[in-house]
Design an enzyme around this catalytic site. Structure first.
Site, mmCIF file in Angstrom:
data_model
loop_
_atom_site.group_PDB
_atom_site.id
_atom_site.type_symbol
_atom_site.label_atom_id
_atom_site.label_comp_id
_atom_site.label_asym_id
_atom_site.label_seq_id
_atom_site.Cartn_x
_atom_site.Cartn_y
_atom_site.Cartn_z
ATOM 1 N N ASP A 50 0.838 -1.190 0.000
ATOM 2 C CA ASP A 50 0.000 0.000 0.000
ATOM 3 C C ASP A 50 0.874 1.242 0.000
ATOM 4 O O ASP A 50 1.564 1.532 0.974
ATOM 5 C CB ASP A 50 -0.878 -0.003 1.264
ATOM 6 C CG ASP A 50 -1.831 1.179 1.281
ATOM 7 O OD1 ASP A 50 -2.941 1.037 0.738
ATOM 8 O OD2 ASP A 50 -1.460 2.248 1.803
ATOM 9 N N TYR A 55 3.252 9.572 -0.429
ATOM 10 C CA TYR A 55 4.337 9.002 0.379
ATOM 11 C C TYR A 55 5.709 9.208 -0.285
ATOM 12 O O TYR A 55 6.732 8.989 0.351
ATOM 13 C CB TYR A 55 4.133 7.502 0.637
ATOM 14 C CG TYR A 55 2.796 7.133 1.275
ATOM 15 C CD1 TYR A 55 2.011 8.094 1.906
ATOM 16 C CD2 TYR A 55 2.329 5.828 1.244
ATOM 17 C CE1 TYR A 55 0.790 7.771 2.472
ATOM 18 C CE2 TYR A 55 1.113 5.490 1.822
ATOM 19 C CZ TYR A 55 0.344 6.469 2.425
ATOM 20 O OH TYR A 55 -0.858 6.133 2.984
ATOM 21 N N LYS A 80 -2.479 5.813 -4.438
ATOM 22 C CA LYS A 80 -3.578 6.751 -4.164
ATOM 23 C C LYS A 80 -3.373 8.088 -4.867
ATOM 24 O O LYS A 80 -2.233 8.528 -5.051
ATOM 25 C CB LYS A 80 -3.703 7.000 -2.649
ATOM 26 C CG LYS A 80 -3.697 5.714 -1.830
ATOM 27 C CD LYS A 80 -3.918 5.932 -0.357
ATOM 28 C CE LYS A 80 -3.588 4.687 0.449
ATOM 29 N NZ LYS A 80 -2.172 4.558 0.804
#
Ligand SMILES: NC(=O)c1ccc[n+]([C@@H]2O[C@H](COP(=O)([O-])OP(=O)(O)OC[C@H]3O[C@@H](n4cnc5c(N)ncnc54)[C@H](OP(=O)(O)O)[C@@H]3O)[C@@H](O)[C@H]2O)c1
Length: 283
Positions: A50, A55, A80
């Site tokens: 994930d 990030y 994401k």
């Protein structure tokens, strides 16, 4: 592969795709460890990772995937879309850029990271709907094999249902013993939306709670294993994060025991509504 690795159970999405119930979180908070991700893939049987554009590690994650030698079809990769990239054209471009950084020609799951949305002369609701349309098109094109949302509350999901064609396959939300949003879990179950929980260790806060320490002693497990097992036994897809090999190994040893009903109830009762990350309740 270095050694024989376990295969973890999966949870079916409404489109027939299957997401491994245990994944590895790769949040930038607390850093990213390339060697730990490689260890997870090669030695622990982790097949679900994930990440997020936010990030800042998609490129390194892509390199780790290649270096691990794990076949693409055996891997579940979630990334994401950050709200700064909301809007139809931006979302399509951001997805293609994420794929490029990851070195992948498709994503297993692409999530709208956050319900709050700012697009010029559009309400947040309109901005979410426009962005979701882009994800629907990416799904139709096969670039994203599943699409979902993150941090969405019931009213965001209800609006999306009214405004758009597809119901999200999954909603990724904070979930740990102190934050168990059961009404949202029930809503997701009723609407065929898989509920995925993040921060399963409450960012470490749960690991010193007396009730969790007591259960750890009783089951001869660690507090982290009690927390991860509790999520899994509640049917929640979970993605504990660690940058340390020994902890990743520990967090994966959660399939050889079962928490008794009364212990599940006692863990369920620890909910106090606290958020260890951002608080979406004012959205
Ligand atoms: N969608 C969203 O908005 C959102 C928000 C937050 C998080 N997430 C996702 O969820 C993942 C997990 O959340 P999180 O990292 O915030 O919280 P978490 O998994 O609850 O906790 C991670 C923290 O616990 C430590 N830890 C891990 N395993 C441990 C163990 N066995 N014993 C003791 N300490 C341990 C880690 O430190 P070390 O790394 O030093 O081991 C880290 O400080 C993230 O990586 C990210 O992928 C999503």
């Amino acid at each position: 592969m270095d050694m024989e690795v376990p295969i973890y159970p999966t949870v079916p999405l409404s489109n027939g795709q299957k997401i491994p119930i245990l994944g590895l979180g790769l949040s930038h908070q607390g850093g990213y460890s390339h060697s730990a991700l490689l260890y997870a893939l090669k030695n622990c049987g982790i097949r679900h990772i994930d990440t997020a554009k936010r990030y800042g590690n998609e490129e390194q994650v892509g390199k780790a995937i290649t270096e691990s030698g794990v076949k693409r079809e055996d891997l579940w990769v979630t990334t994401k879309l950050w709200p700064g990239d909301y809007g139809y054209d931006n979302a399509i471009q951001a997805c293609m850029d994420s794929c490029k950084r990851l070195g992948l020609d498709y994503l297993d799951l692409y999530l709208m990271h956050w319900p709050d949305a700012n697009l010029l002369s559009k309400s947040a609701r309109e901005a979410r709907a426009e962005t979701w349309k882009a994800l629907e098109d990416l799904y139709d094109r096969g670039v994203c094999r599943s699409i979902g949302v993150s941090n969405f509350l019931i009213h965001h999901l209800e609006q999306l249902k009214e405004d758009c064609d597809m119901v999200p396959h999954l909603n990724q939300v904070e979930y740990h013993p102190f934050q168990r949003p059961q009404e949202l879990v029930d809503y997701c179950n009723e609407n065929n939306i898989v509920f995925e929980g993040y921060c399963p260790l409450a960012k470490g806060q749960a690991l010193t709670h007396p009730s969790i320490l007591k259960l750890a002693k009783l089951y001869e497990k660690t507090p982290a294993q009690i927390c991860v097992r509790w999520s899994i036994q509640n049917g929640i897809v979970t993605i504990p994060k660690s940058t340390k090999e020994s902890r990743i190994h520990e967090n994966c040893q959660v399939f050889g025991f079962t928490l008794a009903d009364e212990d599940m109830l006692s863990l369920n009762s620890l909910h106090d509504g606290r958020h260890v990350t951002w608080d979406p309740s004012n959205l």
